[in-house]
Structure formats: C-alpha cells, structure tokens
Design a protein around this motif. Structure first.
Motif, mmCIF file in Angstrom:
data_model
loop_
_atom_site.group_PDB
_atom_site.id
_atom_site.type_symbol
_atom_site.label_atom_id
_atom_site.label_comp_id
_atom_site.label_asym_id
_atom_site.label_seq_id
_atom_site.Cartn_x
_atom_site.Cartn_y
_atom_site.Cartn_z
ATOM 1 N N THR A 263 -6.095 0.590 -3.272
ATOM 2 C CA THR A 263 -5.211 0.572 -4.442
ATOM 3 C C THR A 263 -5.953 0.473 -5.764
ATOM 4 O O THR A 263 -5.376 0.762 -6.816
ATOM 5 N N GLU A 319 0.547 2.931 -10.321
ATOM 6 C CA GLU A 319 1.269 2.962 -9.060
ATOM 7 C C GLU A 319 2.162 1.743 -8.847
ATOM 8 O O GLU A 319 3.251 1.845 -8.287
ATOM 9 N N HIS A 320 1.695 0.564 -9.310
ATOM 10 C CA HIS A 320 2.345 -0.665 -8.873
ATOM 11 C C HIS A 320 2.912 -1.550 -9.977
ATOM 12 O O HIS A 320 3.669 -2.471 -9.672
#
Length: 619
Positions: A263, A319-320
C-alpha cells in the motif's frame, strides 16, 4: 558497529548478567530484518523474539519479548558457552550474529527475501543460515511458535522433510538441512558444524495457493545473494555523501524496512507495548500509519534522493485517505491501518506479562479518535516537497488539498490533544498552531509557484492570524520562551520545530532565548525530554525517558542558530546512544538504555534531517 555479549559460565542459554529480568534481553540488543511486509527482531543471543506474520499488524507468532514464557520464540545458538557480536552485512538489512567459543567461530545469517515482483504477496520466508568459519561448533535450535499472541493452540506434524505448525488461522512450515524433532508443540535440533560447513532453517507461511517449498543450501545461497543485491541496489539511489554516511544510510535502510510495500504505508514502529518506562503503563501499539510520522519519513527520504517511497505514500493517500471534509473530526484521522482501515480498537492482552513485567500489553490504539491539528502541516509539507522534488501533484490532489486548507483555516484555533497524544484533555497547543501555519503557508507556496487556483485572501488572513496568535499567546515573558500551550508556562521540546519549519528565524532573539530555556530545563547530555509531566499532567502515570526525535531536533536547531560546535558535539553524543547496529527506540532511559517501541521511524528520520543540515552548515 558491534556489541559484545557473553553467555553465563554455567551454560549456553544466552547473554546473562544484565540488569533486570535475565529472561529478557535489553530492548537495544536486537537487530531488525524484514521483507517490506513484516519484520523480525533478532537478539544478540540469536533468538527471534518478535515476529508477526504475514504483515506488521498481524498477531505475533514469536512474541517472547512481551512474555518470555508465553510469547514464543525461535532460538538458535551455539551449544557451548560463547560470546557474540552482531552486525549488518554492509549496505543491507541482512543481519549477522557471530558466536565466539573456545573451539571455533560460527555465525547466523538472518534475512527475509524481498519478493517485490512476485504476485504471491502472501508469500513470506524467514531464512536462518548457520555456518562455522573457524574450528568446529555444536549448535541447538528451538522453534516454539505461539500463535495469535499466544492465545490459540497449535499442532505440529512432519511430512516429507517438512515440519508443519498448524493453528486455526495460520500455518507455518519449517524446512531444515539438519534433522528436526518435535514433541507435538515445539521443534528442536542439535547439530555439529565443522569449518566451512553450513545448515539452513527456512520458515514459510502456508496459505491457499502458496505451497510449501524446500530450501537447499544452494537455494539459500541464491536467496542470500538476491537479498543483498536488492538492498544494495535500493541504497545506491542515495545522494548523501556527508560526514555521517554510515549512520544516515542505516537510518534510511531502517525506514525502508518500516514500509508496507502493498500500500505504501509506513508504520511508526514494528512493535507494540515496549515500555517507555520499565514497569510503567505507557505502552502502545505503533504498528500503524501515523500521518505525521509517515509524512516526515517521506521528507527525510526525499532529502536523500529516494522518490519512490514518496510516490508510494502519495498512492496510499489516494487509495485509502478521504480528504473531502466529510468527517466531523476533520478531513484526516491521525493514523490508519497499513491497509488503510480507519477502525483500530484498542485491547489489552491480560494473559501476557509485558516486557520485564511492564503491563499492559496493548493491541490497537484508541488515539485514532484524537484530534491532532499538527498532522495537517506535516502532510501538506510533505506534499509540497514531493511536488518540488518528485512529481507535480495532480489537479484532483490539489482540489483535495484546498479542501484540507479551507478546513484548517476554519478550525486552527480549537484545542486538541497535541502531537504527544496526551490523554489529559484538549488544550491550545503551540505546536498544533505552528503546524496549522505550515499547512497554509506551504499550500500558498504551491499555489504561487504553479499558478494554481486558491482562496488566497482567506488563506493569507488565517496564516497571519495564526502567526500573531503564537507570538502573543504562545510566548512567556517570564520564561523568555515559547511554551507548550496558551494559558500556562510549561516548556515543550516540540517548539524546536519552529525554525525548522521556517516559522521564525533561527537567529531571532525570541527564538534564541527559547533555545536557551529549553537547554536549561529539558536537555541532559544532549538528550531532550519532551516536557515535564509534573508541570503539565498528560493523563498518564509515571515519568518517561528522553525523546530521541527531540534530541535530533535540538541538534538541528543549534546548527541553524550558528552554534555549530554545540550542535556537532550534541549530534556525536546522540550517536553514542544508538544500539550496536545504529538503531534507536523511541526514548533513552536514565542509564542510556533504549526504551519504547523499537526501532522508531520518528527518531531515524530526525537523525537524517539533523545530519543533512549539520553537514550543510559545517560546509
């Protein structure tokens, strides 16, 4: 860098004669190996006493650093009295532990292959290669996993040369080039090696689609060569050529080990509940992505020329992390899981005694719900630097940052828990104000440099209001220094960031008097305390050690103020407080021992920044 350890005269059970419980090595007597998904701590006695599989925040398999009896470990050592020395294979994260005995010299090479291009992201392998380089030595091994922090049982079976440890949620296979026996719970081996001979132990995770595999001596050699090559290739991108190249590069390699490759998140530390004071309750789980810590890591690595990590962290944000202002506590949480999850419930593991009896052992972290306004400055400063030294940010990212800056303009003047995550109630912390100023100021720079749209009149008004607020309410005439928070007269080492963040000139009279006040009240032999808990109750019991990131901030503040002799001496003193491998925990105790989670990203990134700026100042 090396350390000597000695086994007790009456047996080979490992280093003895240390202060405290002999079942526990000092925190600093460990090295770190990893594969960019998880890590293992290897003691100077050859024991792996911390290992979570398959990733940083997974339950521990080996956790004897938190409970010598219940935690589980992988022991591997000479089976005669010995002394040891430990070092890293040059320019890598391959760890060597050498055993010196009457009849010979042997060593363990510990490493975890980095399979970055392998789609089998759940493949994990821990390799321990033993060799005798002089004479002959007997060795013994004990593989005693305790799954899920020692909470669940497991079975052991053997088939076709594999020893399989099976628990309800995780299974591991042990492959060895020497015979292994088991008793249904643990596996053991005893073997003799002569000069030039080797033995290999490989521990693998077994999962659907990830089949067990062997590890012959030739394969171990190939994996060793590949792992050395990976780390050296990565480190070759460094642009640092200064006076402290070895220690700076060790810090960079350590920060890289704390990166979760799938990630791009960077954990604050790879351990949980290592105490800030032996026997105390200041024990926390740091295996998560703190926005502040990760952003500062990006800054440190960018300074050295590593842009890939900055790009990966920006990908983690994309992304998060939702920065749309929809959360009532603000656009950002202070921390996230390494997979981006937002919920990190805190739990106490009452069945574990804690390191040297330091209860509680915690997993999860309730501080996730705190308001810490300083994270906005740390994040936007790192984005500013990435935009400057890496890749210009996208239009979508700029729109998100504008939302964040607008939120900061509207909320900078509220109390928060502060950078130190105190649990004694919200206050108007000076450092939080400072970093809100940084957030707005860096965003204004980006807007001007690239001609990006922004509400500049509002941003400028808020930036200037924060400046005046700090100068008026963050200053103490009696102390002649900037203080921890408005309404009180308590010093806080966090204000050392003022000249580093370019809020105040490093030679401003107000700042120089603050630097003197901090030196008189919070500095001991170059070591810096965060603040005095008795003067500023933080909702927690007991004292703590000096905070190593503050010690390196102090070095940088001295160098920027032109006090170069003091800065260099303080820096060299700090280097003596590193462990034998150049690693630092979060804090340093009264007798120089490492305290807190280990190793600590915050400390290593501050070391890099201090070395970089001190080099520049010295010319």
């Amino acid at each position: 860098m090396q350390v000597d350890s000695a086994a007790p005269a009456d047996g080979p059970s490992g280093p003895g004669g240390r202060r405290g419980d002999p079942r526990y090595l000092p925190i600093g007597e460990h090295g770190l190996i990893g594969d960019l998904r998880t890590v293992a701590l290897v003691g100077t006695n050859g024991t792996i006493d911390w290992y979570c599989c398959p990733r940083f925040d997974a339950p521990s398999v080996f956790g004897s650093i938190l409970d010598a009896d219940r935690g589980g470990s992988f022991e591997l050592a000479a089976d005669v009295p010995y002394t040891t020395k430990q070092f890293y294979f040059p320019d890598t994260n391959v760890l060597i532990t050498r055993f010196f005995a009457d009849d010979g010299v042997g060593e363990i090479q510990d490493f975890m292959p980095v399979e970055r291009d392998n789609t089998e992201v759940d493949r994990h392998r821990l390799i321990r290669r033993v060799t005798v380089v002089r004479g002959r030595l007997p060795f013994r091994a004990l593989v005693a996993p305790r799954f899920d922090y020692g909470r669940v049982p497991h079975t052991v079976t053997q088939d076709a040369g594999l020893t399989v440890f099976t628990s309800p949620e995780l299974s591991l296979t042990l492959v060895s080039s020497v015979p292994v026996e088991h008793d249904g719970r643990d596996a053991t081996a005893r073997f003799l090696l002569r000069e030039g001979e080797q033995a290999v132990f490989a521990l693998d995770r077994v999962a659907p689609g990830v089949e067990p595999r062997g590890c012959a001596l030739e394969q171990a050699e190939d994996l060793f060569t590949a792992t050395v090559g990976f780390w050296r290739k990565w480190l070759s991108a460094s642009r640092y050529r200064g006076r402290w190249r070895e220690i700076v590069h060790r810090s960079a390699l350590t920060l890289k080990l704390l990166t979760y490759a799938p990630t791009g998140g960077i954990v604050a530390a790879p351990t949980t509940s290592l105490p800030e004071r032996i026997g105390g309750r200041r024990n926390w789980d740091y295996r998560y992505v703190w926005v502040r810590d990760a952003a500062f890591c990006v800054y440190a690595l960018l300074r050295l020329g590593f842009t890939e990590e900055a790009e990966a962290f920006m990908g983690f944000l994309d992304e998060h992390v939702r920065m749309d202002g929809s959360c009532p506590a603000g656009p950002l949480q202070i921390m996230y899981g390494i997979d981006g999850r937002r919920e990190l419930p805190e739990e106490e593991l009452s069945h574990l005694e804690g390191y040297r009896g330091s209860r509680p052992v915690r997993i999860g972290n309730d501080a996730v719900g705190q308001l810490q306004l300083d994270i906005y400055g740390a994040l936007i400063d790192s984005v500013y630097l990435y935009n400057k030294w890496g890749t210009p940010i996208s239009s979508r990212r700029w729109d998100e940052l504008c939302t964040v800056v607008d939120w900061v303009c509207a909320h900078w003047n509220q109390p928060d828990e502060g950078v130190w995550e105190t649990r004694g109630g919200r206050k108007h912390f000076t450092y939080s104000r400072l970093m809100c100023w940084v957030a707005i100021e860096r965003a204004m720079r980006m807007a001007i440099q690239r001609g990006l749209p922004a509400d500049m009149p509002r941003w400028r008004e808020s930036r200037d209001a924060i400046y005046r607020d700090i100068m008026e309410h963050g200053w103490s005439e009696r102390l002649q220094g900037f203080v921890q928070h408005a309404g009180d007269e308590v010093l806080d080492a966090a204000v050392l960031m003022m000249p580093l963040a370019k809020f105040v000139s490093p030679t401003d009279p107000k700042w120089l008097s603050t630097l003197d006040a901090l030196g008189d009240a919070l500095v001991s032999d170059s070591l810096v305390y965060r603040y005095d808990p008795e003067q500023s109750p933080d909702g927690l019991e007991g004292p703590e050690g000096t905070f190593s990131i503050c010690s390196f901030w102090y070095v940088e503040a001295l160098s920027r103020a032109g006090r170069l002799d003091e800065a260099r001496l303080a820096f060299e003193k700090m280097l003596t407080y590193a462990n034998h491998l150049g690693l630092y925990a979060e804090q340093i105790g009264h007798t120089g021992e490492q305290l807190g989670n280990f190793p600590q990203a915050f400390t290593h990134l501050a070391l890099i920044s201090a070395a970089f700026n001190l080099d520049h100042a010295l010319g």
